[in-house]
Design an enzyme around this catalytic site. Structure first.
Site, PDB file in Angstrom:
ATOM      1  N   GLU A  83      11.433  -8.099  -1.850  1.00  0.00           N
ATOM      2  CA  GLU A  83      11.619  -7.313  -1.645  1.00  0.00           C
ATOM      3  C   GLU A  83      11.308  -6.727  -0.096  1.00  0.00           C
ATOM      4  O   GLU A  83       9.588  -6.526   0.222  1.00  0.00           O
ATOM      5  CB  GLU A  83      10.988  -6.046  -2.405  1.00  0.00           C
ATOM      6  CG  GLU A  83      12.251  -4.634  -2.393  1.00  0.00           C
ATOM      7  CD  GLU A  83      11.447  -3.474  -0.980  1.00  0.00           C
ATOM      8  OE1 GLU A  83      11.624  -3.408  -0.094  1.00  0.00           O
ATOM      9  OE2 GLU A  83      10.280  -2.771  -1.517  1.00  0.00           O
ATOM     10  N   LEU A  84      12.062  -7.028   0.827  1.00  0.00           N
ATOM     11  CA  LEU A  84      11.581  -7.135   2.860  1.00  0.00           C
ATOM     12  C   LEU A  84      11.375  -5.669   3.777  1.00  0.00           C
ATOM     13  O   LEU A  84      11.882  -4.813   3.422  1.00  0.00           O
ATOM     14  CB  LEU A  84      11.654  -8.566   3.301  1.00  0.00           C
ATOM     15  CG  LEU A  84      10.792  -9.127   2.519  1.00  0.00           C
ATOM     16  CD1 LEU A  84      11.449 -10.999   3.009  1.00  0.00           C
ATOM     17  CD2 LEU A  84       9.430  -9.875   1.967  1.00  0.00           C
TER      18      LEU A  84
ATOM     19  N   GLU B 207      11.821  -1.403  12.654  1.00  0.00           N
ATOM     20  CA  GLU B 207      11.395  -0.435  11.807  1.00  0.00           C
ATOM     21  C   GLU B 207      10.343   0.525  11.905  1.00  0.00           C
ATOM     22  O   GLU B 207       9.305   0.019  12.534  1.00  0.00           O
ATOM     23  CB  GLU B 207      10.773  -1.397  10.339  1.00  0.00           C
ATOM     24  CG  GLU B 207      10.905  -0.581   9.016  1.00  0.00           C
ATOM     25  CD  GLU B 207      11.130  -0.738   8.103  1.00  0.00           C
ATOM     26  OE1 GLU B 207      11.206  -0.717   6.623  1.00  0.00           O
ATOM     27  OE2 GLU B 207      10.291  -1.968   8.103  1.00  0.00           O
TER      28      GLU B 207
ATOM     29  N   GLY C  55       6.761  -6.163   1.369  1.00  0.00           N
ATOM     30  CA  GLY C  55       6.084  -6.465   2.414  1.00  0.00           C
ATOM     31  C   GLY C  55       6.924  -6.581   3.454  1.00  0.00           C
ATOM     32  O   GLY C  55       8.183  -6.349   3.188  1.00  0.00           O
TER      33      GLY C  55
ATOM     34  N   TRP D 248       0.719  -1.285  -0.254  1.00  0.00           N
ATOM     35  CA  TRP D 248      -0.208   0.275  -0.430  1.00  0.00           C
ATOM     36  C   TRP D 248       0.717   1.343   0.040  1.00  0.00           C
ATOM     37  O   TRP D 248       0.768   2.113  -0.483  1.00  0.00           O
ATOM     38  CB  TRP D 248      -0.856   0.015   1.288  1.00  0.00           C
ATOM     39  CG  TRP D 248      -0.195  -0.775   2.672  1.00  0.00           C
ATOM     40  CD1 TRP D 248       0.074  -1.333   3.650  1.00  0.00           C
ATOM     41  CD2 TRP D 248       0.566   0.975   3.164  1.00  0.00           C
ATOM     42  NE1 TRP D 248       0.849  -1.234   4.141  1.00  0.00           N
ATOM     43  CE2 TRP D 248       0.526   0.226   4.389  1.00  0.00           C
ATOM     44  CE3 TRP D 248       0.857   2.054   3.426  1.00  0.00           C
ATOM     45  CZ2 TRP D 248       1.479   0.402   5.289  1.00  0.00           C
ATOM     46  CZ3 TRP D 248       1.234   2.847   4.212  1.00  0.00           C
ATOM     47  CH2 TRP D 248       2.306   2.350   5.190  1.00  0.00           C
ATOM     48  N   ASN D 249       1.909   1.010   0.501  1.00  0.00           N
ATOM     49  CA  ASN D 249       2.993   2.687   0.639  1.00  0.00           C
ATOM     50  C   ASN D 249       3.621   3.727  -1.085  1.00  0.00           C
ATOM     51  O   ASN D 249       3.714   3.938  -0.924  1.00  0.00           O
ATOM     52  CB  ASN D 249       3.919   2.221   1.015  1.00  0.00           C
ATOM     53  CG  ASN D 249       5.013   1.199   0.759  1.00  0.00           C
ATOM     54  OD1 ASN D 249       4.998   0.571   0.220  1.00  0.00           O
ATOM     55  ND2 ASN D 249       6.042   0.910   1.645  1.00  0.00           N
TER      56      ASN D 249
ATOM     57  N   LYS E 230      -2.371  -9.227  -6.474  1.00  0.00           N
ATOM     58  CA  LYS E 230      -3.182  -8.926  -5.926  1.00  0.00           C
ATOM     59  C   LYS E 230      -2.802  -7.907  -4.886  1.00  0.00           C
ATOM     60  O   LYS E 230      -1.949  -6.678  -4.661  1.00  0.00           O
ATOM     61  CB  LYS E 230      -2.799  -9.795  -5.077  1.00  0.00           C
ATOM     62  CG  LYS E 230      -3.907 -10.484  -3.589  1.00  0.00           C
ATOM     63  CD  LYS E 230      -4.001  -9.056  -2.744  1.00  0.00           C
ATOM     64  CE  LYS E 230      -2.772  -9.059  -2.009  1.00  0.00           C
ATOM     65  NZ  LYS E 230      -3.031  -7.923  -0.780  1.00  0.00           N
TER      66      LYS E 230
END
Length: 552
Positions: free
Chosen positions: A323-324, A452, A301, A222-223, A246
């Site tokens: 990409e975490l 984080e 995410g 969402w960011n 998705k």
């Protein structure tokens, strides 16, 4: 609702963004006076309202066009399967909210595993023909998508502000960033080259060819509702893959609008399919990771969810791009240029109100420059304006939801309880807003040092030596991005090589570009997005060994 009343929305100080049409003339005069406008007649009112609209980014909202888009048809509240916009058999929907007001701005179908299977089947069917399209044809699709995107960039920006909450300038920056991926991967469609490899066996020739991997599942966050789908969809379209996207339940509309632009650009039916879901998220994700017709999963995410998806993908040994999470260190050495370091820290830390995976989370400042840097940073941050992204002069919008604001507040309170000092901010605003904050003298044993934050909090830690700060910077299980500021050329290379991160920004806080390989190491994931490496992630390399006739 009359347009002249709607244009006064930004003057409302209540939590209800929209001023009721029954507003009295006295109240109207009061509002206009507070904005230093003078109204002497109804004619002047119209003129003044027109002036306000020109000063503001507020969209012209009507009952027929609830988000005030230039092209209202870009507001899509359905999933996409096999080229058709669809609901779900159950009829269930979920609401999408404006983070600035908390009000509902639309709904989407809460699609199920059954819908997901249909989308996968549609993508698999479309792959049989899309994989045979020429690179030039795929380049044409992407080039036209880029053209349409830029022609509708204001509407894309409006959708980002509405559902994500970013300020107008921040959202517009993301939209331009997203567009750059379509431009880059349009060219990449023509660069899927193989190679010829010398062979030690006489009469045999080795060549490699590049082919699309197949159906791909694209799980976007969402960011960055525009940039992340562009970074994943661009290479998939370029090399000949079909996809099931998705979308996040918080920000589905931006992605849906971009997919509609792709359809208008000529991308064939079934090449892109979109699943919208909220309550069925885990079941849908599992289906995408375990269905044997899906050959790759790309996810952006949290590390926690990334590990779960990776475990599920092992059942069919799918290729993955992950990409975490990040806990990015940013180091300011004594020999840094102060204005550059302050500007770079702000660019890294406060973009998107700190809700980015690559934003600085631990800011280490050397003793000799500590006071000058902390003072200069606090002065700049104190000038920020928080509010609705459409409001004039707003630099930072609200956080995505209350859970995120609660986490930021917890981190700040924990740091203060352990000795940190608030130089600016340190409190919540309206709704999910959190005032941009600078914390000084942050101890190493607080939450913000190991977790984080994902919010607008600059936590300043002191250090004495280069060796000490490198050890602290690398003391993390994740390694997405790292930053440092120094005018010592030797140190630039030395520290760049020493930091255990997939990306390093030296004397800059902005590293993301379409042309670079974006990705991390350790528990920040694997695989790259962007650059020619991002194209490779969606292809297989096939060897063709060609023998010669055996001489009798």
């Amino acid at each position: 609702m009359p347009s002249k009343i709607l244009s006064l929305n930004r003057l409302s100080t209540s939590s209800n963004r929209f001023i009721k049409p029954t507003i009295s003339l006295t109240a109207t005069r009061t509002l206009i006076t507070s904005s230093r406008l003078s109204i002497t007649s109804s004619l002047n009112l119209t003129k003044q309202v027109s002036s306000i609209r020109n000063m503001s980014n507020w969209p012209k909202v009507t009952s027929e066009n609830p988000l005030g888009l230039d092209d209202p048809s870009l507001l899509i509240q359905k999933g996409l399967i096999g080229g058709k916009w669809v609901d779900t058999e159950s009829g269930n929907t979920f609401e999408v909210n404006d983070p600035a007001s908390g009000k509902v701005i639309g709904t989407c179908p809460d699609q199920t595993v059954a819908d997901t299977k249909q989308a996968i089947d549609a993508a698999y069917k479309a792959f049989s023909t899309y994989k045979t399209t020429s690179p030039a044809q795929r380049q044409t699709y992407l080039a036209e998508l880029h053209r349409l995107f830029m022609a509708n960039i204001n509407d894309i920006t409006r959708l980002i502000v509405w559902e994500n909450g970013k300020s107008w300038n921040d959202a517009l920056g993301e939209a331009n960033y997203a567009a750059s991926f379509f431009s880059w991967f349009a060219a990449e469609a023509l660069r899927t080259n193989g190679e010829t490899i010398p062979c030690s066996v006489p009469g045999t020739r080795n060549i490699t060819i590049k082919q699309p991997i197949g159906v791909v599942a694209l799980l976007v966050p969402w960011n960055f509702p525009a940039a992340m789908i562009a970074r994943k969809l661009g290479p998939a379209l370029a090399v000949g893959c079909t996809s099931v996207v998705k979308v996040p339940s918080e920000t589905p509309f931006t992605t849906l609008a971009i997919v509609e632009l792709a359809r208008r650009a000529g991308v064939p039916d079934g090449v892109i399919n979109v699943i919208t879901t909220d309550k069925n998220l885990q079941e849908v994700g599992k289906e995408l990771c375990t269905n044997p017709l899906v050959h790759k999963v790309s996810f952006t995410g949290s590390t926690r969810v990334g590990k779960l998806l990776a475990e599920q993908c092992t059942s069919t040994l799918k290729k993955m791009s992950l990409e975490l999470g990040g806990n990015a260190p940013l180091i300011v050495f004594d020999d840094a240029d102060l204005p550059t370091a302050v500007a770079g820290t702000i660019a890294s830390k406060f973009r998107g109100s700190g809700q980015t995976c690559v934003c600085a989370n631990r800011i280490y400042v050397q003793d000799g420059i500590y006071h000058k840097f902390s003072k200069a940073l606090a002065e700049r941050v104190g000038q920020f304006k928080v509010g609705s992204g459409f409001d004039e002069g707003v630099t930072h919008g609200p956080l995505i939801h209350a859970r995120q604001a609660d986490k930021v507040e917890e981190h700040v309170q924990d740091a203060v309880s352990k000795g940190a000092k608030i130089l600016v901010g340190g409190k919540r605003g309206k709704g999910t807003e959190y005032i941009p904050t600078v914390l000084a003298d942050v101890p190493d044993n607080c939450l913000i040092a190991s977790e984080e934050t994902f919010g607008p909090v600059a936590a300043l830690f002191r250090f004495k030596t280069e060796e000490e700060v490198i050890e602290k910077a690398n003391n993390s299980e994740v390694g997405l991005a790292g930053y440092f500021f120094s005018e010592d050329v030797d140190r630039v290379f030395r520290v760049s090589e020493a930091l255990e991160t997939g990306m390093v920004g030296a004397n800059t806080g902005l590293i993301s570009q379409a042309v670079i390989p974006f990705g991390g190491i350790k528990e920040s994931g694997y695989g790259k997005e962007g650059g020619h490496q991002g194209t490779e992630e969606y292809m297989i390399t096939k060897l063709v060994a060609i023998g010669s006739r055996v001489k009798q």
